[in-house]
Enzyme design. Structure first.
Site, PDB file in Angstrom:
ATOM      1  N   ASN A 217      15.732  14.043  29.802  1.00 24.93           N
ATOM      2  CA  ASN A 217      15.323  12.916  28.962  1.00 24.93           C
ATOM      3  C   ASN A 217      13.837  12.729  29.238  1.00 24.93           C
ATOM      4  OD1 ASN A 217      17.921  12.411  27.898  1.00 24.93           O
ATOM      5  ND2 ASN A 217      18.475  11.315  29.763  1.00 24.93           N
ATOM      6  N   LYS A 294      15.987  19.120  25.829  1.00 22.58           N
ATOM      7  CA  LYS A 294      17.181  18.395  25.378  1.00 22.58           C
ATOM      8  C   LYS A 294      16.789  17.742  24.062  1.00 22.58           C
ATOM      9  CE  LYS A 294      20.191  14.465  26.597  1.00 22.58           C
ATOM     10  NZ  LYS A 294      20.676  13.590  27.687  1.00 22.58           N
ATOM     11  N   GLU A 298      22.076  12.178  22.632  1.00 18.91           N
ATOM     12  CA  GLU A 298      21.978  10.914  23.362  1.00 18.91           C
ATOM     13  C   GLU A 298      20.638  10.232  23.121  1.00 18.91           C
ATOM     14  OE1 GLU A 298      22.934  12.186  27.359  1.00 18.91           O
ATOM     15  OE2 GLU A 298      25.076  12.056  26.950  1.00 18.91           O
ATOM     16  N   ARG A 331      18.862  23.315  25.404  1.00 18.29           N
ATOM     17  CA  ARG A 331      20.203  22.859  25.803  1.00 18.29           C
ATOM     18  C   ARG A 331      21.161  22.758  24.619  1.00 18.29           C
ATOM     19  NH1 ARG A 331      20.813  17.888  28.449  1.00 18.29           N
ATOM     20  NH2 ARG A 331      21.911  18.452  30.337  1.00 18.29           N
ATOM     21  N   ARG A 343      34.013  15.139  20.302  1.00 20.00           N
ATOM     22  CA  ARG A 343      32.762  15.537  20.962  1.00 20.00           C
ATOM     23  C   ARG A 343      32.870  16.935  21.563  1.00 20.00           C
ATOM     24  NH1 ARG A 343      30.350  12.013  26.043  1.00 20.00           N
ATOM     25  NH2 ARG A 343      29.276  13.700  27.109  1.00 20.00           N
ATOM     26  N   LYS A 367      26.363  23.673  29.382  1.00 18.82           N
ATOM     27  CA  LYS A 367      27.071  23.089  30.526  1.00 18.82           C
ATOM     28  C   LYS A 367      28.373  23.834  30.769  1.00 18.82           C
ATOM     29  CE  LYS A 367      25.159  18.438  30.089  1.00 18.82           C
ATOM     30  NZ  LYS A 367      25.388  16.987  30.142  1.00 18.82           N
ATOM     31  N   ASP A 372      31.263  16.843  29.841  1.00 17.81           N
ATOM     32  CA  ASP A 372      30.060  16.492  30.604  1.00 17.81           C
ATOM     33  C   ASP A 372      30.289  16.497  32.103  1.00 17.81           C
ATOM     34  OD1 ASP A 372      27.502  15.789  31.166  1.00 17.81           O
ATOM     35  OD2 ASP A 372      27.706  13.688  30.614  1.00 17.81           O
ATOM     36  N   GLU A 394      24.663  25.844  32.918  1.00 19.46           N
ATOM     37  CA  GLU A 394      24.128  24.629  33.533  1.00 19.46           C
ATOM     38  C   GLU A 394      25.230  23.979  34.349  1.00 19.46           C
ATOM     39  OE1 GLU A 394      22.237  21.831  30.872  1.00 19.46           O
ATOM     40  OE2 GLU A 394      22.172  20.243  32.391  1.00 19.46           O
ATOM     41  N   GLU A 400      27.367  13.165  39.522  1.00 26.74           N
ATOM     42  CA  GLU A 400      27.454  12.052  38.582  1.00 26.74           C
ATOM     43  C   GLU A 400      28.893  11.569  38.411  1.00 26.74           C
ATOM     44  OE1 GLU A 400      25.815  12.947  34.749  1.00 26.74           O
ATOM     45  OE2 GLU A 400      26.563  11.106  33.831  1.00 26.74           O
ATOM     46  N   TRP A 550      31.630   7.544  24.326  1.00 30.25           N
ATOM     47  CA  TRP A 550      31.176   7.118  25.646  1.00 30.25           C
ATOM     48  C   TRP A 550      32.190   6.162  26.281  1.00 30.25           C
ATOM     49  CZ3 TRP A 550      25.145   5.922  25.173  1.00 30.25           C
ATOM     50  CH2 TRP A 550      24.465   7.148  25.051  1.00 30.25           C
TER      51      TRP A 550
END
Lengths: 707, 707
Positions: A217, A294, A298, A331, A343, A367, A372, A394, A400, A550
């Site tokens: 980000n 990225k 988001e 990404r 998603r 990823k 995620d 990735e 997290e 989310w």
């Protein structure tokens, strides 16, 4: 009371413990008890041929390692050195050669016995190869693992082995749980902290050769001269350790810092801006690695803003970097709340049609799973699906979704699980690892990225055992086929002790630790039921807000009948993105592995699983099992006291205690919440919750780190 | 090439250098070359009488110190211990006594030779006194300063010696330049980091006995059970080191966390809320120190919101704390942009009329000067003006206005300057130090606070030399009459080396360093001309914005005729708040010390100063002098290489380089800016600016730390 003033005393206080805050990582170089002759020989009677910044580092490293590992041992003197370290070219002057060196990659290394001269040789084609070989040899010496008769000839299987730092310019770290960013931008470029050297050295010791300094980000400021000067200072520091610097490029930078009205990748002014910017960056850093991007994810800007494709965006940057041999890591983590689809499916749907449309210096960063970085995910369906576009892996080293700083979870088994998964892209045996090392599709570029867990904590990673995840990432990026158990054992020996009981006991703990986390957080294929935003602690009740994908309720879909996300053809059909072999296996309740059960299926609470008990009972028992495993780790660790210095022992002990408490928090909160729907009693052996569901739903800790 | 495997080698790598990141502060306990018999005796042949948490700390400390300082020396064995450490009561059983102990304060200590038994005795009335005495003795041993024949009998002259942490709950630190907060609230209370012990130990070693954990710009959350549990864990950790915990109390907390509609101090519900809150806190922490309050200042809520006085507010909290023996430290830093008067005068005007109106457990915390921790300020006019209300000193250890992390400025001479200033409150000889130690007005409570410069940096304070400011604060809080030169020498010896050349050279550097900063930042009484908001770098052009008294132009008042703030009777008459002796001296251009010239007077650019040259020439030459001093320090330090380990040497060197560059930045920016008004040329010897004024005005570094 009275100190005994012996050498032992000094060693005790200064080498092996009193002030061991873990800063030295797996490079402890602690004193070897009763070293064998070969260990002493190599550390006290060696020659390093040549001079360069990297060779100086090699020389210092051996001297330092020697001072720690064999400090109390008398020096061995011989007429010729027992160990010779030199590049292939330099060795030939000494009539030492080995055909194995020829087939090494430029950063590969050889360690072999030269029978004629009875010497051990570390060789390579480059200084960096020598550095890698030296570190490997030192690791062998510390762990007491002799060099096999046939020698060691290794080249990395992946070209770009990079850490991704999600570090912001104000030194906060997104998803960072070990303090703040180690990059002190304010003091750069004029103060080069020792920690930058130590960082590079640690990475080099495990073969990492790239670092992305900034958050995905991204902040466009990093591309301005004010910051490029600072980036250059870091790049100059890292270069002798073989580490290239990459930056995250904010797609809208031409607007934000370039004064343009648009960032449209097909606009000539925008393209010229990026070309010029690349030119400028390479004037600061001639070996700059490239950009990580990225976009369209988001809230980040991207080609979608201009109705362009991801390929349009990536290729624009690739064209700017190509003259300088830089690459774009673009990404695939693209998804959108306005897309009504699962998603899980969106990245595949976006990228699969673009296969072959990217320029040669673009690699797509995918990823490990489609959602995620969950405690467990099936491999991402893009792996195997893009034979004409290089894909890179990735992984997320920072935890997290796995308990943040305090939960011991050795991630190598999770990485290994994905790397060993079979995509069936070219039939059986098309493992993800073969996508990553390029062998399956003959990719010209290969790469693996790990989202860093490094911060200002004195031990770098918060939990001492999370150093192992950094270490394991390096090892797996070097060789995606290495067994995680072997990595755990080696890390334990380097970091704490070679004692067999200790290594066996703690290897078992480490190898089970991620499964334990799955058990007390997201058993049977559950996912993304963490608390909102910071993802710390349970939040199966999370719903509403800005976007469904989310929320937890979106992912677990619990109702009075059952629980789980139907991704079969009767549901979102995300399963269709996988090979037919997997569709068949995962699509049927009868054959889907239970670890993926609720990932792909909505299942009735009363549905019997393999053990004959209901889904509800299985779920409850898995949660209980995780808690019990976390508690057992405390007892196990307490028995390890004699092998570990006080500081690290106590640090780990308190974290294990937190983990066990929080495992129970997870179990209680989730079972209370899901129990509302199942309306079934807890099976025997599952403890009653400590508090009410309301209590857990209202428990909102403040200032959770990492966001 | 080959390491020489001797003891020397180990010592080299592990004790005195290779990995010295400065974490050990002034407690290095480095190996004493050729120790004298007394040094070895005391460290190897000692007895500590009794058992307690504090006594355990003492025992560990001596063992640790011994292992470092005399590691290579053979142990001396005697039938009786050479050193005995015990409380007065415990000594009498051994027939050891000394009348000097009786007159000690409870935390004072005695170190004396017992002639009968030929032993050195460390004694005190309490365990904490013993701890202080032990640290002092170890410092004597390290510096090679023998205990005088008559012994050392010391009691602190100030009761409460506290660090103020301006640490926020998200771990940012207001005006913190050494990283982030060392309080990891998220991991508390369950993880007690080793650093908390090391923090307490360092403070105890210099007599600090209190810590205010949170920012004066307070967050009421700290007073909730979620955080009190964490505060308790810290308090429990610090207790054996003699350190009490204080918190900042947000005045509006009854509204924010108490659910009340008002925070009016005369409202019965509000009073009851604070009473109950105090009760609750003391259940967690029975020896809680009390509250620090910033009210009615810079946007903080306070009694003014309800048209009440500062005494109303302070007394409300004091009443709540009194039953538990807690105190209120109420800050006098009250000023208001709606008050049209010189900010210099506002605190005095607010508090002087309230003298005698505060309850017995209130002490007013007054900054050393009336503006805000400038590189130089005359002492605050409140000192001496409140005979019936205890006043305490607030120094700022962190260098908000003195160059932040990278500018070497030893602050003890600045502290000393203020402490030695004569208030004339009771006639000549009424120094500020006598206000602070209570002797001038017979205060029942005495205290000194220092705003901490501690953060997550591996060396605690950013600049290695800024450790000296923490050290000096502790020493001066213990004894406000101690000479700063003595403190510098002792710190250098403990931290680096006892070599006479090194100590002499670097003492000179330290002793001149603050004056050097004044020279290149704010010579001749200039003040508050730093950049806006973060106060990093020059900002003499700062004007406009929300309030005049946050601008530079308000403070320097430069125009074409002259420069300076007229605070005489023809101006704001702030001078009237001082004693008539000072009004006479400071009020006249002929007698005002040049260091305060522009603080109190507006002076023509062409006005000749004592040296016969114009104000402008003097100003320009002072700036130049500061730059030259900063450059000279680099050369001086380069000559110190042999005395300092590589890591710390290079760290300091890079910071000195930054400081010299930034000194030139200050000079160039300020002289260009003021030169617009003076329209006079730079005198000979003053270098021409590197860039244009416009360049400096537009140079705005991003993400400056500390706010």
């Amino acid at each position: 009371m009275k100190p005994t003033l012996t050498l032992f005393f000094i060693v005790l206080f200064n080498l092996s413990g009193f002030s061991n805050d873990g800063y030295k990582l797996w490079l402890q170089y602690y004193s070897i008890q009763a070293p064998q002759e070969w260990q002493v020989n190599f550390l006290s009677n060696y020659e390093v041929i040549g001079n360069s910044a990297t060779l100086s580092i090699i020389k210092k490293e051996i001297a330092y390692a020697s001072s720690g590992m064999i400090s109390s041992h008398p020096e061995i003197k011989n007429s010729i050195p027992s160990l010779v370290i030199g590049k292939a070219g330099d060795l030939s002057a000494k009539n030492i050669s080995n055909p194995g060196i020829n087939s090494l990659a430029s950063d590969g290394f050889a360690i072999f016995h030269n029978l004629e001269s009875k010497q051990l040789i570390v060789s390579a084609k480059t200084d960096i190869g020598l550095l890698y070989g030296t570190f490997r040899l030192l690791q062998h010496i510390q762990t007491g693992t002799s060099i096999p008769k046939e020698g060691i000839f290794e080249s990395p299987k992946v070209q770009h082995r990079v850490l991704n730092h999600w570090d912001n310019l104000d030194r906060t770290v997104e998803r960072g749980y070990a303090g703040f960013s180690i990059w002190n931008w304010h003091r750069l470029p004029r103060h080069i902290d020792q920690q930058y050297h130590d960082y590079a050295r640690a990475n080099a010791s495990i073969g990492i050769n790239g670092t992305v300094l900034t958050n995905v980000n991204a902040n466009a400021l990093i591309l301005t001269p004010e910051y490029l000067e600072k980036v250059k200072a870091l790049a100059d520091t890292f270069r002798p350790y073989g580490i290239k610097v990459y930056l995250t490029a904010r797609f809208s930078a031409p607007i934000e810092i370039g004064g343009l009205q648009t960032a449209d990748p097909l606009n000539a002014e925008v393209q010229a801006w990026w070309n010029q910017k690349a030119e400028e960056i390479y004037q600061y850093i001639p070996d700059f690695g490239g950009f990580v991007v990225k976009a369209d994810s988001e809230g980040q800007p991207g080609p979608h803003n201009y109705k362009r494709t991801q390929a349009d965006g990536a290729n624009m940057m690739a064209r700017a970097l190509a003259p300088h041999e830089g690459i774009v890591m673009w990404r695939a983590f693209v998804y959108n709340e306005h897309t009504p689809d699962d998603r899980h499916k969106q990245a595949f749907n976006e990228f699969k049609p673009l296969d072959g449309k990217f320029l040669d210096n673009v690699i797509i960063q995918v990823k490990n799973g489609a959602i995620d970085f969950q405690p467990r995910e099936p491999f991402h369906p893009l792996f195997g699906a893009m034979p004409n576009t290089p894909l890179m892996m990735e992984f997320q080293i920072t935890q997290e979704y796995l308990g943040h700083d305090t939960h011991l979870a050795f991630l190598a088994p999770m990485f290994e699980e994905v790397l060993k998964d079979d995509t069936y892209a070219n039939g059986k045996g098309s493992e993800v690892a073969k996508v990553i090392d390029g062998s399956l599709h003959q990719y010209a570029i290969t790469a693996m990225a790990g989202v860093s867990n490094i911060g200002t904590d004195r031990n770098w990673t918060g939990h001492h055992f999370h150093q192992a995840n950094w270490f394991a990432f390096g090892r797996l990026a070097w060789n995606p086929y290495q067994a995680s158990q072997e990595i755990a054992e080696e890390w334990l020996k380097l970091t704490f002790s070679t004692d067999a009981t200790f290594v066996k006991t703690m290897t078992d703990v480490m190898m089970n630790s991620r499964e334990m986390v799955v058990n007390y957080m997201t058993p049977l294929g559950l996912h993304h039921i963490m608390a909102a935003s910071h993802h710390y602690g349970p939040g199966p009740w999370v719903s509403g807000g800005r976007r469904a994908d989310w929320t937890a309720t979106y992912y677990h879909q619990a109702n009075e009948k059952g629980i789980g996300f139907n991704r079969t053809y009767t549901g979102s059909n995300a399963l269709s993105q996988y090979a037919s072999e997997l569709q068949n296996q995962w699509g049927s309740l009868a054959t889907v592995p239970e670890k993926y059960l609720l990932w792909f299926h909505q299942v009735d609470w009363i549905q019997p699983l393999q053990n004959g008990e209901s889904l509800w009972n299985n779920l409850a028992k898995q949660y209980q099992k995780g808690v019990e495993e976390a508690r057992a780790n405390i007892v196990t660790w307490e028995n390890m006291r004699e092998y570990v210095d006080d500081k690290r022992f106590n640090h780990v002990l308190s974290f294990l205690t937190i983990q066990a408490e929080e495992a129970a928090w997870w179990r209680d909160a989730c079972l209370l919440y899901f129990g509302q729907f199942s309306k079934m009693p807890l099976p025997a052996g599952v403890e009653s919750p400590k508090h009410s569901l309301e209590y857990y739903m209202n428990f909102k800790p403040h200032h959770v780190p990492g966001i």
